[in-house]
Write an enzyme that holds these catalytic residues in place. Structure first.
Site, PDB file in Angstrom:
ATOM      1  N   GLU A  72       0.844  -1.117   0.184  1.00 30.99           N
ATOM      2  CA  GLU A  72       0.201   0.194   0.126  1.00 30.99           C
ATOM      3  C   GLU A  72       0.870   1.339  -0.124  1.00 30.99           C
ATOM      4  OE1 GLU A  72      -4.243  -0.829   1.899  1.00 30.99           O
ATOM      5  OE2 GLU A  72      -2.760  -1.131   3.434  1.00 30.99           O
ATOM      6  N   HIS A  93      -4.785  -0.478  11.527  1.00 28.25           N
ATOM      7  CA  HIS A  93      -5.799  -1.399  11.338  1.00 28.25           C
ATOM      8  C   HIS A  93      -6.619  -1.633  12.633  1.00 28.25           C
ATOM      9  CE1 HIS A  93      -4.556  -3.662   7.525  1.00 28.25           C
ATOM     10  NE2 HIS A  93      -4.342  -2.647   7.509  1.00 28.25           N
TER      11      HIS A  93
END
Length: 231
Positions: A72, A93
């Site tokens: 990412e 997360h």
């Protein structure tokens, strides 16, 4: 140390998540995947590598020895390309943030002096990127940046959050505030309560305690938590 703080606060469990810091116009430091990957809680200096915005080594040997940039990386690069005010990006997360969003709970200014910076952040709005995908190419990253719309934090549905700021410390602290608000929202609803925004009359009474307190002192606290093993 910022990677370890994220993990210590429960925002980046296991091996997922990364932080970047822009150091030149086209070069950033970012936590990379390495041959001895153990997760963010155990990040070491050699895990941090200098690459350009396209993921190529920005100095000789930066990706030698089996190091690779995160899938990412475009998430970081596109924020940095499009936001001159941003020099650091956190992607984490946090389970509370994901759960609150999936439960239909937005991040709102439900507290006051409990967390003044977090309340001000929430009052400005925390948008949601509605796709639960890995933001692994420029097209998806541009979608996320568009949804972010100049805000400091965006929730990624079914995924986590992205926090952007002028410094790594501020980006991490923003993520912690959003996670705290998400956790409180879930607890309030689980107890049968309703989420109510702080009245404007109270909002205007909240003082600006200044960057030295909101950021520098708060960051010293986070590092001290690490030193004492407080999770």
């Amino acid at each position: 140390m910022a990677c370890r703080v994220l993990a210590n606060r429960g925002l980046a469990d296991g091996v997922l998540g990364h932080i970047s810091s822009l150091v030149e116009e086209n070069a950033l430091l970012i936590r990379c995947r390495g041959p001895r990957e153990r997760g963010l809680a155990f990040t070491e200096a050699e895990d941090i590598r200098l690459v350009d915005l396209d993921g190529n080594p920005a100095a000789d040997g930066e990706l030698d020895g089996g190091y690779t940039v995160p899938n990412e990386l475009p998430l970081h690069a596109e924020v940095l390309r499009s936001r001159p005010d941003v020099k650091a990006v956190v992607h984490a997360h946090p389970p509370h943030v994901v759960a609150a969003d999936l439960a239909g709970l937005s991040i709102r200014p439900i507290v006051g002096a409990f967390d003044i910076p977090g309340t001000r952040l929430a009052a400005g709005g925390v948008p949601v990127y509605p796709r639960g995908v890995l933001v692994r190419n420029r097209q998806l990253a541009k979608e996320m940046v568009t949804a972010m719309d100049e805000r400091p934090v965006i929730v990624l549905r079914g995924h986590g959050l992205t926090s952007a700021a002028a410094t790594v410390e501020q980006a991490v602290l923003q993520a912690i505030s959003v996670d705290n608000l998400a956790r409180l929202s879930l607890q309030i609803r689980a107890a049968g309560g309703e989420l109510v925004d702080l009245p404007e009359s109270d909002m205007v009474e909240l003082p600006d305690l200044g960057g030295s307190f909101n950021t520098a002192t708060a960051w010293r606290h986070e590092l001290a938590r690490l030193g004492r093993g407080i999770g």
